[in-house]
Design a protein around this motif. Structure first.
Motif, PDB file in Angstrom:
ATOM      1  N   LYS A  75      38.025  32.151  36.717  1.00  0.00           N
ATOM      2  CA  LYS A  75      38.725  32.874  37.773  1.00  0.00           C
ATOM      3  C   LYS A  75      39.036  34.303  37.316  1.00  0.00           C
ATOM      4  O   LYS A  75      38.842  35.268  38.066  1.00  0.00           O
ATOM      5  CB  LYS A  75      40.031  32.153  38.129  1.00  0.00           C
ATOM      6  CG  LYS A  75      39.844  30.857  38.908  1.00  0.00           C
ATOM      7  CD  LYS A  75      41.191  30.145  39.069  1.00  0.00           C
ATOM      8  CE  LYS A  75      41.072  28.893  39.912  1.00  0.00           C
ATOM      9  NZ  LYS A  75      41.191  29.177  41.353  1.00  0.00           N
ATOM     10  N   ILE A  76      39.531  34.429  36.104  1.00  0.00           N
ATOM     11  CA  ILE A  76      39.874  35.758  35.566  1.00  0.00           C
ATOM     12  C   ILE A  76      38.645  36.655  35.549  1.00  0.00           C
ATOM     13  O   ILE A  76      38.680  37.809  36.002  1.00  0.00           O
ATOM     14  CB  ILE A  76      40.467  35.626  34.146  1.00  0.00           C
ATOM     15  CG1 ILE A  76      41.825  34.917  34.201  1.00  0.00           C
ATOM     16  CG2 ILE A  76      40.613  37.008  33.492  1.00  0.00           C
ATOM     17  CD1 ILE A  76      42.351  34.492  32.848  1.00  0.00           C
ATOM     18  N   ASN A  77      37.542  36.147  35.035  1.00  0.00           N
ATOM     19  CA  ASN A  77      36.313  36.932  34.953  1.00  0.00           C
ATOM     20  C   ASN A  77      35.793  37.314  36.331  1.00  0.00           C
ATOM     21  O   ASN A  77      35.261  38.418  36.528  1.00  0.00           O
ATOM     22  CB  ASN A  77      35.244  36.160  34.186  1.00  0.00           C
ATOM     23  CG  ASN A  77      35.572  36.028  32.710  1.00  0.00           C
ATOM     24  OD1 ASN A  77      36.297  36.852  32.159  1.00  0.00           O
ATOM     25  ND2 ASN A  77      35.057  34.999  32.064  1.00  0.00           N
ATOM     26  N   MET A  78      35.951  36.411  37.311  1.00  0.00           N
ATOM     27  CA  MET A  78      35.508  36.717  38.673  1.00  0.00           C
ATOM     28  C   MET A  78      36.282  37.904  39.227  1.00  0.00           C
ATOM     29  O   MET A  78      35.691  38.835  39.786  1.00  0.00           O
ATOM     30  CB  MET A  78      35.712  35.504  39.579  1.00  0.00           C
ATOM     31  CG  MET A  78      35.422  35.793  41.059  1.00  0.00           C
ATOM     32  SD  MET A  78      36.029  34.504  42.165  1.00  0.00           S
ATOM     33  CE  MET A  78      37.800  34.668  41.964  1.00  0.00           C
ATOM     34  N   PHE A  79      37.606  37.873  39.085  1.00  0.00           N
ATOM     35  CA  PHE A  79      38.410  38.979  39.601  1.00  0.00           C
ATOM     36  C   PHE A  79      38.098  40.282  38.871  1.00  0.00           C
ATOM     37  O   PHE A  79      38.074  41.356  39.482  1.00  0.00           O
ATOM     38  CB  PHE A  79      39.902  38.644  39.497  1.00  0.00           C
ATOM     39  CG  PHE A  79      40.404  37.792  40.633  1.00  0.00           C
ATOM     40  CD1 PHE A  79      40.715  38.359  41.863  1.00  0.00           C
ATOM     41  CD2 PHE A  79      40.556  36.425  40.483  1.00  0.00           C
ATOM     42  CE1 PHE A  79      41.170  37.570  42.918  1.00  0.00           C
ATOM     43  CE2 PHE A  79      41.006  35.627  41.530  1.00  0.00           C
ATOM     44  CZ  PHE A  79      41.312  36.204  42.757  1.00  0.00           C
ATOM     45  N   LYS A  80      37.841  40.203  37.591  1.00  0.00           N
ATOM     46  CA  LYS A  80      37.503  41.418  36.841  1.00  0.00           C
ATOM     47  C   LYS A  80      36.168  41.992  37.315  1.00  0.00           C
ATOM     48  O   LYS A  80      35.999  43.211  37.399  1.00  0.00           O
ATOM     49  CB  LYS A  80      37.457  41.119  35.341  1.00  0.00           C
ATOM     50  CG  LYS A  80      38.839  40.935  34.720  1.00  0.00           C
ATOM     51  CD  LYS A  80      38.756  40.708  33.220  1.00  0.00           C
ATOM     52  CE  LYS A  80      40.152  40.639  32.607  1.00  0.00           C
ATOM     53  NZ  LYS A  80      40.094  40.391  31.142  1.00  0.00           N
ATOM     54  N   ARG A  81      35.208  41.087  37.618  1.00  0.00           N
ATOM     55  CA  ARG A  81      33.892  41.562  38.075  1.00  0.00           C
ATOM     56  C   ARG A  81      33.975  42.259  39.423  1.00  0.00           C
ATOM     57  O   ARG A  81      33.237  43.210  39.688  1.00  0.00           O
ATOM     58  CB  ARG A  81      32.918  40.377  38.180  1.00  0.00           C
ATOM     59  CG  ARG A  81      32.390  39.868  36.871  1.00  0.00           C
ATOM     60  CD  ARG A  81      31.149  39.012  37.071  1.00  0.00           C
ATOM     61  NE  ARG A  81      31.387  37.898  37.961  1.00  0.00           N
ATOM     62  CZ  ARG A  81      31.820  36.705  37.594  1.00  0.00           C
ATOM     63  NH1 ARG A  81      32.083  36.474  36.307  1.00  0.00           N
ATOM     64  NH2 ARG A  81      31.993  35.731  38.460  1.00  0.00           N
ATOM     65  N   ILE A  82      34.859  41.803  40.274  1.00  0.00           N
ATOM     66  CA  ILE A  82      34.913  42.342  41.637  1.00  0.00           C
ATOM     67  C   ILE A  82      35.729  43.628  41.715  1.00  0.00           C
ATOM     68  O   ILE A  82      35.698  44.326  42.737  1.00  0.00           O
ATOM     69  CB  ILE A  82      35.482  41.270  42.603  1.00  0.00           C
ATOM     70  CG1 ILE A  82      35.014  41.536  44.038  1.00  0.00           C
ATOM     71  CG2 ILE A  82      36.987  41.206  42.545  1.00  0.00           C
ATOM     72  CD1 ILE A  82      33.555  41.338  44.267  1.00  0.00           C
ATOM     73  N   VAL A  94      35.718  46.641  44.721  1.00  0.00           N
ATOM     74  CA  VAL A  94      36.936  46.969  45.465  1.00  0.00           C
ATOM     75  C   VAL A  94      37.300  48.437  45.266  1.00  0.00           C
ATOM     76  O   VAL A  94      37.695  49.131  46.214  1.00  0.00           O
ATOM     77  CB  VAL A  94      38.102  46.054  45.014  1.00  0.00           C
ATOM     78  CG1 VAL A  94      39.408  46.464  45.692  1.00  0.00           C
ATOM     79  CG2 VAL A  94      37.789  44.599  45.346  1.00  0.00           C
ATOM     80  N   SER A  95      37.165  48.931  44.064  1.00  0.00           N
ATOM     81  CA  SER A  95      37.449  50.341  43.780  1.00  0.00           C
ATOM     82  C   SER A  95      36.474  51.258  44.505  1.00  0.00           C
ATOM     83  O   SER A  95      36.842  52.340  44.962  1.00  0.00           O
ATOM     84  CB  SER A  95      37.389  50.592  42.264  1.00  0.00           C
ATOM     85  OG  SER A  95      38.295  49.772  41.586  1.00  0.00           O
ATOM     86  N   PHE A 105      44.490  42.118  46.887  1.00  0.00           N
ATOM     87  CA  PHE A 105      43.704  41.672  45.742  1.00  0.00           C
ATOM     88  C   PHE A 105      44.578  40.965  44.707  1.00  0.00           C
ATOM     89  O   PHE A 105      44.260  39.864  44.256  1.00  0.00           O
ATOM     90  CB  PHE A 105      43.001  42.879  45.112  1.00  0.00           C
ATOM     91  CG  PHE A 105      42.024  42.531  44.025  1.00  0.00           C
ATOM     92  CD1 PHE A 105      40.695  42.295  44.331  1.00  0.00           C
ATOM     93  CD2 PHE A 105      42.423  42.455  42.698  1.00  0.00           C
ATOM     94  CE1 PHE A 105      39.782  41.975  43.336  1.00  0.00           C
ATOM     95  CE2 PHE A 105      41.525  42.139  41.701  1.00  0.00           C
ATOM     96  CZ  PHE A 105      40.201  41.901  42.014  1.00  0.00           C
ATOM     97  N   LEU A 106      45.675  41.582  44.320  1.00  0.00           N
ATOM     98  CA  LEU A 106      46.511  41.008  43.264  1.00  0.00           C
ATOM     99  C   LEU A 106      47.286  39.784  43.741  1.00  0.00           C
ATOM    100  O   LEU A 106      47.587  38.889  42.954  1.00  0.00           O
ATOM    101  CB  LEU A 106      47.465  42.071  42.701  1.00  0.00           C
ATOM    102  CG  LEU A 106      46.761  43.214  41.958  1.00  0.00           C
ATOM    103  CD1 LEU A 106      47.776  44.207  41.407  1.00  0.00           C
ATOM    104  CD2 LEU A 106      45.892  42.665  40.815  1.00  0.00           C
ATOM    105  N   VAL A 109      45.347  42.596  37.032  1.00  0.00           N
ATOM    106  CA  VAL A 109      44.621  41.369  36.676  1.00  0.00           C
ATOM    107  C   VAL A 109      44.935  40.957  35.242  1.00  0.00           C
ATOM    108  O   VAL A 109      45.178  39.778  34.959  1.00  0.00           O
ATOM    109  CB  VAL A 109      43.104  41.559  36.865  1.00  0.00           C
ATOM    110  CG1 VAL A 109      42.338  40.354  36.285  1.00  0.00           C
ATOM    111  CG2 VAL A 109      42.762  41.711  38.337  1.00  0.00           C
ATOM    112  N   ASN A 110      44.957  41.922  34.321  1.00  0.00           N
ATOM    113  CA  ASN A 110      45.270  41.607  32.926  1.00  0.00           C
ATOM    114  C   ASN A 110      46.677  41.043  32.781  1.00  0.00           C
ATOM    115  O   ASN A 110      46.908  40.080  32.031  1.00  0.00           O
ATOM    116  CB  ASN A 110      45.111  42.852  32.044  1.00  0.00           C
ATOM    117  CG  ASN A 110      43.659  43.228  31.819  1.00  0.00           C
ATOM    118  OD1 ASN A 110      42.766  42.377  31.943  1.00  0.00           O
ATOM    119  ND2 ASN A 110      43.393  44.478  31.496  1.00  0.00           N
TER     120      ASN A 110
END
Length: 359
Positions: free
Chosen positions: A211-218, A222-223, A249-250, A339-340
């Motif tokens: 899940k963490i990696n998915m949000f980081k990839r997206i 989004v930016s 997002f968050l 996210v972090n």
């Protein structure tokens, strides 16, 4: 991957099987609910579902889980069932049984296959089987699981030996719940996979990491969406949209990582550690709970950034590029920080719960 797909793509999961197989409990588990929670699918020793019932995921409304009638119930014959179920509604089917899979299950799987849909066999209530076998002399859990799996697959030979997933709705950390998630990820289209990952319960350290990696990839996509908005010369538009993107997002991260109070309460009760909820006090968790994400970056700073972007966007050529660059960098920075922060909090809580290494 487009931002709109990430937030809005629909995913419809059908849960079906013979009466008493634990369908409603499984539906509740996928929605992060206990059977006695408000809004949970009703459970009981008799068939409680007489027609397809749709349940939205409480935090991800684009994910819908359908509790379908038991195909073998006395009130719903197999032939009528096949006519009444609208196959095109669902992305895939989960066929549950609390014993071995029977003729009705096989017939249903064949019909699903004809409609070019995917199906997955789930043998439920495994904890009950383990509990009843534990008292026997020479008990070996892995041997019991192997016997159950072989018995199920023996009845499914004519379907080409489909994999059977052994699960307990009471204990997602054990058995095959994570394996089911992995198979679904592999076989779903990419945009559907993102919807699944957002909504699927955290069942292990590896599950959380995905899940963490998915949000980081997206974050990049989004930016980029934020940057595209920045080139439109409307005062305040970019700042307002950036804030909306940030909050949406968050907040998705917050729920996907299991940091909401309901998820933490359920976890703390499961491991008998009430203090786990006190560990969720990071700045982003607090801001989301208090609906105060905008204060994290400061309204003055946002207004200033928005003003700079606006005047830059009025300049031909270079101005639009500069405005987009500022918006992209700012949004990416804030999303990465968020996210972090949320990921670290979730990892600390799981470690304290003693679930870090369970698969």
């Amino acid at each position: 991957m487009k931002m709109d797909q990430f937030f809005n793509v629909s995913l419809n999961i059908a849960v079906t099987g013979v009466t008493g197989s634990g369908k409603s409990s499984f539906v509740n588990v996928l929605r992060g609910l206990k059977d006695d929670d408000v809004g949970a699918a009703p459970t009981g020793v008799t068939e409680t579902t007489m027609e397809p019932v749709m349940y939205e995921h409480p935090e991800m409304p684009n994910v819908k889980i359908w509790d379908l009638p038991g195909i073998g119930s006395s009130n719903l014959k197999s032939e009528k069932y096949l006519k009444d179920v609208k196959f095109n509604t669902y992305d895939f089917f989960i066929i549950l049984s609390s014993v071995r899979f029977m003729e009705n299950d096989i017939m249903l799987a064949k019909e699903i296959r004809k409609q070019k849909k995917d199906f997955y066999f789930v043998r439920s209530k495994i904890d009950n089987d383990i509990s009843s076998e534990k008292e026997k002399k020479g008990f070996d859990e892995q041997k019991v699981l192997s016997i159950i799996r072989d018995d199920c697959q023996k009845n499914l030979k004519e379907l080409g030996d489909p994999k059977v997933f052994l699960i307990s709705s009471r204990n997602l950390q054990k058995y095959d719940f994570e394996s089911l998630q992995n198979i679904l990820e592999d076989e779903l289209p990419e945009h559907k996979k993102y919807a699944l990952l957002q909504a699927w319960p955290v069942c292990s350290a590896a599950s959380l990491e995905k899940k963490i990696n998915m949000f980081k990839r997206i974050i990049w996509a989004v930016s980029l969406a934020s940057a595209c908005i920045a080139v439109v010369p409307v005062p305040g538009l970019s700042a307002a949209c950036d804030l909306g993107i940030l909050v949406n997002f968050l907040t998705r991260c917050y729920y996907a990582f299991g940091l909401d109070e309901r998820s933490l309460t359920r976890l703390s009760e499961k491991v008998n550690k009430p203090h786990l909820k006190d560990l969720a006090k990071s700045k982003f968790v607090t801001a989301i709970r208090e609906k105060a994400l905008t204060r994290l970056q400061g309204s003055t700073a946002v207004a200033t950034i928005g003003t700079v972007e606006y005047f830059l966007s009025l300049l031909p050529g270079v101005g639009s590029v500069a405005a987009a660059g500022i918006s992209f960098a700012t949004t990416r920075y804030l999303l990465t920080e968020g996210v972090n922060d949320l990921a670290n909090t979730a990892q600390v809580i799981r470690k304290e719960a003693g679930l870090t290494f369970i698969h």
